[in-house]
Design a protein around this motif. Structure first.
Motif: not given
Lengths: 160, 162
Positions: A153, A156-157, B25
């Protein structure tokens, strides 16, 4: 206090300094994730191996509380895993990656041989080394894939 | 199977079942909190036993470690995961303190009961409020680390995250 304790204390002083110097600030999260997951793995493996009578450490900290060598499993091996992860050639071909795995497993085994020869921190025999070779190969693999997954993540950030 | 082993078995089972309640998630966040909490409990658990503050007469891997493997390896780190996932990040200070205290209290009460009636844990030089306080401090440290790791913003903002 004998030589073995000095060696362990030396580890506790030197290794954090090395990590502090080596880890780039931009990758500190990856390094910490690698350290934490590898601690879990070494904890699990060392308990399993000690339980099966395959691992033995005569001199250690927390002598009453555990027969696992806390310094090795908590500090030394996870720190090597951090270095392994940080230096990993992400975009290289299969052979280059394989060599990287073998090199760092070799580093760990060399440390074990040195400690087994010159100190009483571990009892190291050939069968220990053979088992450790495969154990650490698996542990490093899990460690790397976990860190890649958990830091996805951030990547992707950064891209977006 | 005696009482102690039955309790251990039930706690193991419930801990594994609880994993189903971690949202899909949130597995990344939960795992980091889990590993960080393990790192803390491994060290502190050994320290408390080595200093003869606590003892766990009935335990797993009895020959290898004198601490509770279940509590330190599995149960408390997973509690830490839940703590972080559901932390009321954008709420008031009072709510946050209440939330953390609720976790500490709901872990301390069963421990005191287990301490009094079973052989799973014995307080040697220990009191219930030290348990409560140590839980509060370790959870707080966990939250500070977690917030930093995932670069979370704690102040309520008009633009809600996620």
């Amino acid at each position: 206090m004998n030589f073995d304790y000095y060696v362990m204390i030396l580890f506790w002083i030197v290794i954090p300094i090395i990590l502090w110097k080596v880890i780039p600030r931009s990758r500190i999260r990856e390094a910490i994730a690698a350290l934490l997951v590898f601690q879990m793995l070494t904890w699990l493996f060392s308990i399993g191996l000690t339980y099966a009578g395959l691992l033995y450490s005569p001199i250690r900290f927390f002598e009453e509380a555990t027969t696992i060598n806390f310094t090795m499993e908590y500090l030394l091996f996870p720190s090597v895993a951090v270095l392994f992860y940080l230096k990993f050639p992400q975009n290289a071909n299969f052979t280059r990656r394989m060599v990287h795995y073998l090199f760092w497993v070799g580093v760990i085994l060399s440390i074990m041989i040195l400690l087994g020869t010159f100190t009483n921190l571990m009892v190291v025999r050939l069968d220990h080394l053979i088992r450790s070779f495969f154990n650490f190969l698996i542990e490093l693999w899990i460690c790397r894939h976990y860190v890649l997954w958990v830091t996805e993540q951030f990547e992707t950030k950064r891209v977006s | 199977m005696n009482m102690e082993h039955m309790i251990l078995y039930i706690v193991y089972a419930c801990t594994f079942i609880s994993l189903a309640y971690i949202p899909k998630n949130k597995w990344r966040e939960a795992s980091i909190a889990y590993f960080f909490q393990q790192c803390t409990t491994w060290f502190l658990g050994l320290l408390t036993v080595e200093l003869d503050l606590l003892e766990y007469p009935v335990r797993e891997f009895a020959n290898i470690n004198e601490t509770s493997f279940l509590f330190e390896f599995l149960f408390y780190p997973i509690v830490g995961s839940f703590f972080c996932i559901y932390y009321p990040r954008n709420k008031s200070m009072g709510k946050k303190i209440l939330y953390t205290s609720a976790f500490c209290t709901s872990l301390t009460i069963p421990e005191v009961i287990v301490e009094s009636y079973t052989n799973l844990i014995n307080y040697l030089k220990w009191e219930w409020y030290i348990t409560w306080l140590s839980l509060y401090i370790t959870l707080k440290i966990l939250w500070i680390f977690y917030k930093w790791f995932f670069q979370l913003n704690e102040k309520p903002s008009p633009k809600a995250r996620d």
